[in-house]
Design an enzyme around this catalytic site. Structure first.
Site, PDB file in Angstrom:
ATOM      1  N   ARG A  35      55.050 -84.083  30.133  1.00 47.18           N
ATOM      2  CA  ARG A  35      54.069 -84.053  31.213  1.00 47.18           C
ATOM      3  C   ARG A  35      54.254 -82.883  32.178  1.00 47.18           C
ATOM      4  O   ARG A  35      53.293 -82.196  32.528  1.00 47.18           O
ATOM      5  CB  ARG A  35      54.130 -85.348  32.062  1.00 47.18           C
ATOM      6  CG  ARG A  35      53.335 -86.494  31.518  1.00 47.18           C
ATOM      7  CD  ARG A  35      54.035 -87.786  31.817  1.00 47.18           C
ATOM      8  NE  ARG A  35      55.287 -87.796  31.083  1.00 47.18           N
ATOM      9  CZ  ARG A  35      55.378 -88.170  29.799  1.00 47.18           C
ATOM     10  NH1 ARG A  35      54.347 -88.624  29.181  1.00 47.18           N
ATOM     11  NH2 ARG A  35      56.523 -88.125  29.152  1.00 47.18           N
ATOM     12  N   THR A  36      55.471 -82.688  32.640  1.00 50.70           N
ATOM     13  CA  THR A  36      55.689 -81.679  33.686  1.00 50.70           C
ATOM     14  C   THR A  36      55.338 -80.294  33.161  1.00 50.70           C
ATOM     15  O   THR A  36      54.595 -79.544  33.799  1.00 50.70           O
ATOM     16  CB  THR A  36      57.151 -81.756  34.185  1.00 50.70           C
ATOM     17  OG1 THR A  36      57.384 -83.110  34.600  1.00 50.70           O
ATOM     18  CG2 THR A  36      57.399 -80.809  35.338  1.00 50.70           C
ATOM     19  N   ASN A  94      66.303 -91.253  40.374  1.00 47.86           N
ATOM     20  CA  ASN A  94      65.555 -90.174  41.030  1.00 47.86           C
ATOM     21  C   ASN A  94      64.128 -90.584  41.440  1.00 47.86           C
ATOM     22  O   ASN A  94      63.620 -90.138  42.474  1.00 47.86           O
ATOM     23  CB  ASN A  94      65.531 -88.914  40.137  1.00 47.86           C
ATOM     24  CG  ASN A  94      65.252 -89.190  38.660  1.00 47.86           C
ATOM     25  OD1 ASN A  94      64.894 -90.297  38.279  1.00 47.86           O
ATOM     26  ND2 ASN A  94      65.424 -88.175  37.827  1.00 47.86           N
ATOM     27  N   HIS A 108      62.255 -86.720  42.243  1.00 46.30           N
ATOM     28  CA  HIS A 108      61.118 -86.255  41.431  1.00 46.30           C
ATOM     29  C   HIS A 108      59.850 -86.320  42.311  1.00 46.30           C
ATOM     30  O   HIS A 108      58.977 -87.153  42.094  1.00 46.30           O
ATOM     31  CB  HIS A 108      60.979 -87.165  40.208  1.00 46.30           C
ATOM     32  CG  HIS A 108      60.144 -86.590  39.105  1.00 46.30           C
ATOM     33  ND1 HIS A 108      59.570 -85.332  39.149  1.00 46.30           N
ATOM     34  CD2 HIS A 108      59.775 -87.123  37.907  1.00 46.30           C
ATOM     35  CE1 HIS A 108      58.899 -85.124  38.026  1.00 46.30           C
ATOM     36  NE2 HIS A 108      59.001 -86.186  37.265  1.00 46.30           N
ATOM     37  N   ASP A 136      60.867 -97.512  35.151  1.00 47.84           N
ATOM     38  CA  ASP A 136      61.281 -96.236  34.550  1.00 47.84           C
ATOM     39  C   ASP A 136      62.385 -96.565  33.544  1.00 47.84           C
ATOM     40  O   ASP A 136      62.921 -97.688  33.544  1.00 47.84           O
ATOM     41  CB  ASP A 136      61.793 -95.291  35.664  1.00 47.84           C
ATOM     42  CG  ASP A 136      62.179 -93.909  35.156  1.00 47.84           C
ATOM     43  OD1 ASP A 136      61.787 -93.551  34.033  1.00 47.84           O
ATOM     44  OD2 ASP A 136      62.883 -93.184  35.892  1.00 47.84           O
ATOM     45  N   MET A 157      67.542 -88.874  31.741  1.00 43.67           N
ATOM     46  CA  MET A 157      68.037 -87.683  31.051  1.00 43.67           C
ATOM     47  C   MET A 157      69.416 -87.339  31.621  1.00 43.67           C
ATOM     48  O   MET A 157      69.596 -87.344  32.841  1.00 43.67           O
ATOM     49  CB  MET A 157      67.072 -86.515  31.260  1.00 43.67           C
ATOM     50  CG  MET A 157      65.766 -86.698  30.523  1.00 43.67           C
ATOM     51  SD  MET A 157      64.612 -85.340  30.793  1.00 43.67           S
ATOM     52  CE  MET A 157      63.756 -85.886  32.272  1.00 43.67           C
ATOM     53  N   CYS A 161      56.400 -93.746  35.220  1.00 35.93           N
ATOM     54  CA  CYS A 161      56.300 -92.281  35.254  1.00 35.93           C
ATOM     55  C   CYS A 161      56.184 -91.686  33.858  1.00 35.93           C
ATOM     56  O   CYS A 161      55.693 -90.568  33.702  1.00 35.93           O
ATOM     57  CB  CYS A 161      57.496 -91.697  35.989  1.00 35.93           C
ATOM     58  SG  CYS A 161      59.075 -92.216  35.294  1.00 35.93           S
ATOM     59  N   LEU A 162      56.649 -92.431  32.840  1.00 37.83           N
ATOM     60  CA  LEU A 162      56.690 -91.991  31.442  1.00 37.83           C
ATOM     61  C   LEU A 162      57.688 -90.832  31.300  1.00 37.83           C
ATOM     62  O   LEU A 162      57.840 -90.075  32.254  1.00 37.83           O
ATOM     63  CB  LEU A 162      55.303 -91.587  30.914  1.00 37.83           C
ATOM     64  CG  LEU A 162      54.196 -92.650  31.052  1.00 37.83           C
ATOM     65  CD1 LEU A 162      52.881 -92.090  30.487  1.00 37.83           C
ATOM     66  CD2 LEU A 162      54.555 -93.954  30.368  1.00 37.83           C
ATOM     67  N   SER A 165      60.861 -82.034  28.659  1.00 39.21           N
ATOM     68  CA  SER A 165      59.675 -82.471  29.407  1.00 39.21           C
ATOM     69  C   SER A 165      58.432 -82.414  28.533  1.00 39.21           C
ATOM     70  O   SER A 165      58.282 -81.504  27.721  1.00 39.21           O
ATOM     71  CB  SER A 165      59.460 -81.556  30.612  1.00 39.21           C
ATOM     72  OG  SER A 165      58.182 -81.775  31.163  1.00 39.21           O
ATOM     73  N   ARG A 205      63.014 -77.617  36.790  1.00 42.22           N
ATOM     74  CA  ARG A 205      63.558 -78.953  36.478  1.00 42.22           C
ATOM     75  C   ARG A 205      65.032 -78.749  36.164  1.00 42.22           C
ATOM     76  O   ARG A 205      65.374 -78.105  35.166  1.00 42.22           O
ATOM     77  CB  ARG A 205      62.824 -79.573  35.295  1.00 42.22           C
ATOM     78  CG  ARG A 205      63.556 -80.750  34.702  1.00 42.22           C
ATOM     79  CD  ARG A 205      62.725 -81.540  33.715  1.00 42.22           C
ATOM     80  NE  ARG A 205      61.728 -82.326  34.412  1.00 42.22           N
ATOM     81  CZ  ARG A 205      61.023 -83.306  33.857  1.00 42.22           C
ATOM     82  NH1 ARG A 205      61.197 -83.619  32.593  1.00 42.22           N
ATOM     83  NH2 ARG A 205      60.132 -83.981  34.560  1.00 42.22           N
TER      84      ARG A 205
HETATM   85  N1  NVA Z   1      64.382 -91.129  35.571  1.00 42.49           N
HETATM   86  C1  NVA Z   1      63.822 -90.349  34.482  1.00 42.49           C
HETATM   87  C2  NVA Z   1      62.484 -89.791  34.894  1.00 42.49           C
HETATM   88  C3  NVA Z   1      61.798 -89.022  33.808  1.00 42.49           C
HETATM   89  C4  NVA Z   1      60.472 -88.459  34.241  1.00 42.49           C
HETATM   90  C5  NVA Z   1      64.788 -89.251  34.096  1.00 42.49           C
HETATM   91  O1  NVA Z   1      65.327 -88.591  34.990  1.00 42.49           O
HETATM   92  O2  NVA Z   1      65.016 -89.057  32.898  1.00 42.49           O
HETATM   93  N1   CP Z   2      57.106 -88.071  34.131  1.00 40.79           N
HETATM   94  C1   CP Z   2      57.620 -86.901  33.726  1.00 40.79           C
HETATM   95  O1   CP Z   2      58.127 -86.106  34.518  1.00 40.79           O
HETATM   96  O2   CP Z   2      57.499 -86.677  32.391  1.00 40.79           O
HETATM   97  P1   CP Z   2      58.196 -85.505  31.571  1.00 40.79           P
HETATM   98  O3   CP Z   2      59.666 -85.761  31.609  1.00 40.79           O
HETATM   99  O4   CP Z   2      57.622 -85.628  30.185  1.00 40.79           O
HETATM  100  O5   CP Z   2      57.858 -84.201  32.217  1.00 40.79           O
END
Ligand code: NVA
Ligand code: CP
Length: 308
Positions: free
Chosen positions: A54-55, A161, A130, A222, A227, A262-263, A52, A103
């Site tokens: 941002r989170t 998600n 999310h 997205d 992940m 969402c990045l 992660s 997470r």
């Molecule tokens: N769908 C993506 C969101 C990342 C913030 C993931 O789960 O990797």
């Molecule tokens: N959007 C988001 O949750 O980014 P991270 O995976 O970088 O936390």
């Protein structure tokens, strides 16, 4: 009774609107460099089983700004559900900390964590949903449009998600939500049914990008491989190629349309560099709002749980 934020639907409509209002107030305070130490002498444990940016940074920065201390536990620190039972981690951290953010891969582990923790638990993403992201997203839509009266949100890509949390929001706030995805990559059937059954929002699952984006207020995308699915990335590139958000797609809606993501973004795959950098792209406002939305969520949970 402690409260958790594991799904958008854990909050009532009124609670969501109150949280958004508080998020805007906290954002103004943060920008004015005002002190807001509601979590003085409190601590937040942040458990990450996945990477992660941002989170992690938004929770840690936000909780520190609110006067508290945040602890980061990375994928190799705990081995939650492997090295140690989820329910044991829940009870151990409840003895040390005041709020628990996690997470995780499996959503059932998030539910188990919340069931056994005696402190509020905040979902920072699972394979299923999310919710913090979508609270930040609707806050961003509110800021840019001035209202959230039935915006048409067209999500383009994998029914993942992020989509599940938009569908949960649709149970509480009236939106016109379209998910345009390749066949076989639709969101969870029960989550779609539940959003439709709530009877508040228009929900469409489409395989035709061109018709889906018509009249969109927001086009949202997205990554094609989330992940935990990265080994499928090359195979998915072919399947999702027709669902790339590029300048042509953005120009074909018939109105001024905002772009959201969402990045992290994989430029050149689900979105072009040009769209990311365009004036209609609000991805960095969206990223900033993660912190303000989450701060408001944690304050509300602490209030409702009788902590502050
Ligand atoms: N769908 C993506 C969101 C990342 C913030 C993931 O789960 O990797
Ligand atoms: N959007 C988001 O949750 O980014 P991270 O995976 O970088 O936390």
């Amino acid at each position: 009774m402690k409260r958790d934020f594991l799904h958008i639907t854990d909050f009532t409509t009124e609670e969501i609107l109150d949280t958004l209002e508080l998020a805007q107030k906290l954002k103004a305070k943060f920008h004015d460099k005002e002190k807001y130490h509601v979590f003085k002498d409190r601590s937040l444990a942040m458990v990450f089983a996945k990477p992660s940016a941002r989170t992690r940074v938004s929770f840690e920065t936000g909780f520190t700004w609110m006067g508290g201390h945040a602890l980061y536990l990375g994928p190799n620190d705990i081995g939650i559900g492997k090295r140690e039972a989820v329910k044991d981690i829940a009870r151990v951290f409840s003895r040390y900390n005041d709020v628990l953010m996690a997470r995780l891969f499996e959503h059932k582990h998030m539910l188990e964590l919340a069931e056994h923790a005696t402190i509020p638990v905040v979902n920072g993403l699972t394979d299923y949903n999310h919710p913090c992201q979508i609270m930040a997203d609707i806050l961003t839509v509110l800021e840019h449009r001035g209202n959230i009266d039935d915006p048409k949100i067209v999500y383009v890509g994998d029914g993942n998600n992020i989509v599940h949390s938009w569908l949960k929001l649709a149970e509480r706030i009236s939106i016109d939500f379209v998910c345009a995805c390749p066949e076989g990559y639709e969101p969870d059937v029960d989550t779609v049914s539940s959003a439709k059954d709530a009877g508040l929002s228009d929900i469409t699952i489409s395989h035709d990008l061109r018709s889906a984006v018509k009249d969109a207020d927001v086009i949202y995308t997205d990554v094609w491989a989330s992940m935990g699915q990265k080994e499928e990335a090359t195979a998915r590139e072919k399947i999702f190629a027709k669902f790339q958000v590029n300048e042509k797609v953005m120009d074909s809606t018939g109105k001024d349309t905002l772009f959201m993501h969402c990045l992290p973004a994989e430029r050149g795959r689900e979105v072009t560099d040009g769209v990311m950098e365009a004036p209609y792209s609000i991805v960095f406002d969206e990223a900033e709002n993660r912190m303000h939305a989450q701060n408001a969520i944690m304050v509300k949970l602490a209030e409702w749980s009788g902590m502050i």
